[in-house]
Enzyme design. Structure first.
Site, PDB file in Angstrom:
ATOM      1  N   HIS B 217       0.848  -1.196   0.000  1.00 17.62           N
ATOM      2  CA  HIS B 217       0.000   0.000   0.000  1.00 17.62           C
ATOM      3  C   HIS B 217       0.882   1.245   0.000  1.00 17.62           C
ATOM      4  O   HIS B 217       0.454   2.327   0.388  1.00 17.62           O
ATOM      5  CB  HIS B 217      -0.903   0.058   1.218  1.00 17.62           C
ATOM      6  CG  HIS B 217      -1.584  -1.236   1.536  1.00 17.62           C
ATOM      7  ND1 HIS B 217      -1.070  -2.145   2.421  1.00 17.62           N
ATOM      8  CD2 HIS B 217      -2.725  -1.771   1.063  1.00 17.62           C
ATOM      9  CE1 HIS B 217      -1.889  -3.190   2.484  1.00 17.62           C
ATOM     10  NE2 HIS B 217      -2.881  -2.987   1.672  1.00 17.62           N
ATOM     11  N   SER B 445      -9.653   3.455  11.765  1.00 15.83           N
ATOM     12  CA  SER B 445     -10.442   4.464  12.477  1.00 15.83           C
ATOM     13  C   SER B 445     -11.871   3.984  12.675  1.00 15.83           C
ATOM     14  O   SER B 445     -12.499   4.286  13.688  1.00 15.83           O
ATOM     15  CB  SER B 445     -10.398   5.811  11.747  1.00 15.83           C
ATOM     16  OG  SER B 445     -11.174   5.757  10.571  1.00 15.83           O
ATOM     17  N   ASP B 556      -1.747  14.496  13.146  1.00 14.61           N
ATOM     18  CA  ASP B 556      -2.333  13.212  12.775  1.00 14.61           C
ATOM     19  C   ASP B 556      -3.799  13.406  12.402  1.00 14.61           C
ATOM     20  O   ASP B 556      -4.537  14.125  13.084  1.00 14.61           O
ATOM     21  CB  ASP B 556      -2.225  12.234  13.950  1.00 14.61           C
ATOM     22  CG  ASP B 556      -2.893  10.918  13.627  1.00 14.61           C
ATOM     23  OD1 ASP B 556      -2.383  10.221  12.742  1.00 14.61           O
ATOM     24  OD2 ASP B 556      -3.928  10.610  14.245  1.00 14.61           O
TER      25      ASP B 556
END
Lengths: 581, 581
Positions: B217, B445, B556
């Site tokens: 990725h 997340s 972040d």
């Protein structure tokens, strides 16, 4: 682009070597390609497929039970030579004859045709069959001119499954023709591929555009459109294929079809599945029953971004053949029997005997020295002009004419030297040189130049002193053979536009009693003018010339190299008949 | 680049649908992925694999006899949610427990871990196993931190073949660990891929350069070098793998190894074969006996140009498992038994019951209205800032944080409204919202936000009126759960850097007797400052952050979105305890 290679000239050979090493349970390498590791069962017709490298799993990946018995593998995007095909077919032959199968491209038609003739000379019955599934490459009324793309697979498979049943050669050929008549493909492309060692793509498609019907080597399509959604792409291809149903299929509803959604290289699996979802829905809505679909990479062009849809309209017999099991490196189906234990690492079979030459007279052996000088001059002029030939070829073709000619002339000279060292006469030296040229150069020009040298050598023989008349007759033979094999005529923008007037002028001058050097000089002038005139011509429709229309204003590369060669040969001809040195 | 898609957000679902339609003989779609069409034999441990979309044939293409019993399939490059995994595992369970297998990425570890916990609640014994074969992603002494790449295949296969033998779950898990300990991979890359709907590549490699050890990725590699020849590439990879032999292998000579040369997408078959030729020669020269090599595309990243080499050092047991037959859409080996007839087109199994909610008090149902208002504010603020969140995330990660948060908050709000309409209390509304968020957003997340809402809801319950203290305790529960699940601590540049001080400040203020709105306001100010401070941090090594070093100077994304959300929620909190409206 192709990034991982060593010597670009060795790419295809090294790929075949690695392929065979990785698949010892399935295939065994032989000169020119691979055959099944387990061999062809005695009495079974052998199906030998083939074509250029760069299309994996076509063609080597399709060798194994239920599919091909052997594959002849050429250079990158170039047909295997007749010699390679013959070698593979001889290894694959199970005593019941061989069906040679390939996509319909000029070079393949030439080499497979020649191979079939030579196999007959070997006592092996051979037939040829060219697949013509790409509906975008010619109109329905010219369907025999169409290219072969992913439809290769179902047509190869039908024939091979029939062979596996033990049917005779004529019947296997009939099955191939029947499957081909009911197989249609349509493709779209978004970007081209860059061949090993090249610094720019073979062809390009503008950003955010789609080429409709573009061929797998960049042959021209039928239009250009905006980049579609996946569903639009599916609809475009399904609609095109449902518009041209084969004879015997009146309407799609109620029909069964084998469906292949093929990725050309960098359209990836998930994209193919998104497109297939809609293809299946559209075919379902049209009443078509999908049988054993294949979604994946089955005929590629390196990392070309493109996709094609293939339908084979099945009757009961074709469905049976399509559903039959298969077990090859890249295509496995049903419940194949267990693999054979890994075959011994087989040495490449060397079946060409170039260690012996026929007896020759002293005179003919002396003339052979002139032949060597001429071939040396030919190799030299081609080496000097190779880049220029590549550039000219790239205007309308794939730009490999210079590479191919260099490979061919180098190999021809080496073979000629070997034959001369063994005491060969002029005729045998030319025949060996021609075979080596065709074998190492591959492609259309390799086949034609092999024929030219072989024709000339056959006429000159190893006994008589070559006279101007004999040379002129040999060139006329070569001219006839090239027209017969290649199917081109004067005006089609090929080497024939130069070869025919060259042969005619040479024959006329030699017939008028001029010495060889003078007659050749007249003919060479004619050749140069004829080559330049090809700039005013358009190639004949249906020939494998991507972007043919762009070539107006540029001479044909093959015509140009022939003219260069006639001039170079003149420079080393003695001023008097060949025997008077 | 990925060119063929419809709605980019629907890409993964549509690809899975098309995949299942094309492979009805092998797989059956269920909520969250696919299971074997023939089902799991009763009493057999089920191996359920999974991961993000975009890696075909990983993971759905590996479902079938001799390999996986099911695959959970997430969005593009995003882990499947715990809910999806649980659903697939429940469908695949044959009564002997489930082994969940995946590559070692943060999101996958989270979701598969949660799924295992929930399966235990369903009465299904489940274990997890993360593959860690990529030696370039962490040093040998940190091998448990390594990523999983093409080594997934031999490790999955070993475990699945053991399951097929009827071994119990603990033994299948032991086989997986043993295979993983003896499996090593090393890869190189030349260019990145462009995801569906994106207008630029996920990552790039400079022209004519090679990234050594780059992740699939775009996770950072260990160096950059000039483009190698095929032979140099082979030597680089073989040398790296022979340098790090597993425990129990003292020297390569005399060893047997399963070898996988894997193309990531647009390094094509012929190139792989050219490289394999040298790999085989080098391993042979080192005395390694190659067993059943695989050369092809087995774990891809769309059309990424890259290649990896995997070795599994075989002992007798691992060789037996590696040689065992398999029959899946993309991987077939040996002599599998006949395929089952095409399964009936199965309806997607809907196994989540969201039509019933537990009883709740009137007070808690009243508080649920405030929860709805808060979730509405959360969805609004995320929608407004989604592009900004994506841009921040793209600095160091894959840029999908905004997309994922939008998907999650939208789903959470919808689920909350549904639960509220059914009469749910505040706790159940939050639990349903959390599950929907995790399920629809996927990724790391998604899992963490699902946990936050679930923790808070569990603490608040459906009986009592939520007080400031109860909310603070719920947030502290959430903070603890996120740290436990995600494995990150303060200073690692994640949402934990914000969540911990936010929870602490809230607890302190609530403990001091401040009303909720005031306590929350103090905590939100702390959160904003903490989020801004993450710009000065570097992510902890080993976390899945491509180009982590570039993120210095940028906060972040997860920390930033959490701070935004705390602020938005404050805007809708009543000025007094939640029950006094």
């Amino acid at each position: 682009m192709t990034r991982l290679f060593n010597d670009p000239a060795a790419f295809a050979d090294e790929a075949l070597e690695g392929f065979a090493a990785a698949h010892r349970g399935w295939v065994r390498p032989v000169t020119g390609g691979v055959v099944r590791a387990a061999g062809t069962p005695a009495g079974q017709v052998a199906v030998v497929v083939g074509g250029g490298s760069g299309h994996y799993p076509a063609f080597s990946g399709l060798v194994g039970r239920g599919l091909a018995h052997g594959a002849a593998v050429g250079n990158v995007f170039a047909s295997p030579s007749a010699q390679q095909i013959r070698s593979v077919a001889r290894s694959a032959d199970g005593g019941a004859g061989v069906l040679l199968m390939y996509g319909n491209y000029a070079g393949d038609v030439l080499h497979f045709g020649q191979a079939a003739e030579r196999l007959a000379g070997d006592g092996i019955e051979a037939r040829t069959f060219a697949v013509t599934d790409d509906i975008s490459s010619a109109a329905p009324e010219e369907s025999a001119q169409r290219r072969g793309i992913a439809g290769d697979l179902p047509v190869f498979k039908a024939a091979a499954a029939a062979a596996e049943e033990g049917l005779p050669l004529a019947e296997v050929l009939r099955v191939a023709a029947h499957a081909n008549a009911r197989t249609r493909s349509f493709g779209i492309a978004f970007s081209g591929c860059t061949l090993p060692g090249a610094d720019h793509p073979l062809f390009t498609v503008p950003e955010a555009r789609m080429a409709v019907g573009l061929g797998i080597h960049g042959e021209p399509g039928i239009g250009e459109e905006s980049l579609p959604t996946a569903d639009e792409a599916a609809r475009l291809m399904v609609t095109a294929l449902l518009k041209e149903l084969p004879d015997g299929v009146d309407a799609p509803a109620g029909q069964r079809a084998a469906v292949i959604l093929n990725g050309l290289g960098s359209v990836k699996y998930e994209e193919l599945f998104v497109v297939y979802r809609k293809v299946a829905a559209l075919l379902g809505a049209a009443g078509v029953d999908i049988v054993d679909p294949e979604v994946g990479e089955l005929v590629t062009s390196f990392d070309m971004a493109g996709v094609s849809l293939t339908l084979t309209w099945l009757d009961d017999r074709l469905e049976e053949l399509w559903r039959a099991p298969a077990d090859t490196p890249a295509y496995r189906k049903g419940a194949p029997v267990a693999q054979d234990p890994a075959a011994e690492a087989a040495a490449y079979v060397e079946d060409v005997d170039d260690t012996r030459v026929p007896d020759a007279t002293e005179a003919s052996r002396g003339s052979a020295a002139h032949v060597l000088a001429a071939l040396n001059a030919v190799a030299g002029i081609v080496d000097t002009h190779a880049d220029e030939l590549g550039r000219i070829d790239a205007v309308a073709g794939d730009g490999d004419h210079g590479i191919g000619m260099r490979r061919g002339t180098t190999a021809a000279l080496e073979a000629a030297v070997r034959a001369h060292d063994l005491g060969a006469g002029a005729g045998t030296v030319l025949v060996h040189a021609g075979d080596a040229w065709a074998d190492k150069a591959g492609g259309t020009s390799g086949a034609l130049w092999g024929t030219i040298l072989r024709s000339l050598g056959t006429r000159l023989g190893d006994q008589d002193t070559p006279t101007a008349e004999a040379v002129a007759r040999g060139v006329s033979d070569a001219s006839d053979a090239v027209r017969r094999l290649g199917g081109a005529e004067v005006g089609d923008k090929t080497m024939v536009d130069v070869l025919v007037p060259f042969a005619d002028t040479l024959a006329e001058a030699a017939g008028a009693g001029l010495p060889l050097s003078e007659a050749w000089q007249r003919a060479a002038v004619t050749a140069e003018k004829a080559a330049a005139d090809t700039a005013d011509l358009l190639p004949r429709k249906g020939r494998a010339r991507p972007h043919a229309e762009k070539s107006l204003g540029t001479p044909d590369a093959g015509a140009h190299s022939l003219a260069l060669i006639t001039r170079a040969v003149h420079g080393v001809l003695p001023d008097h008949p060949l025997d008077q040195h």
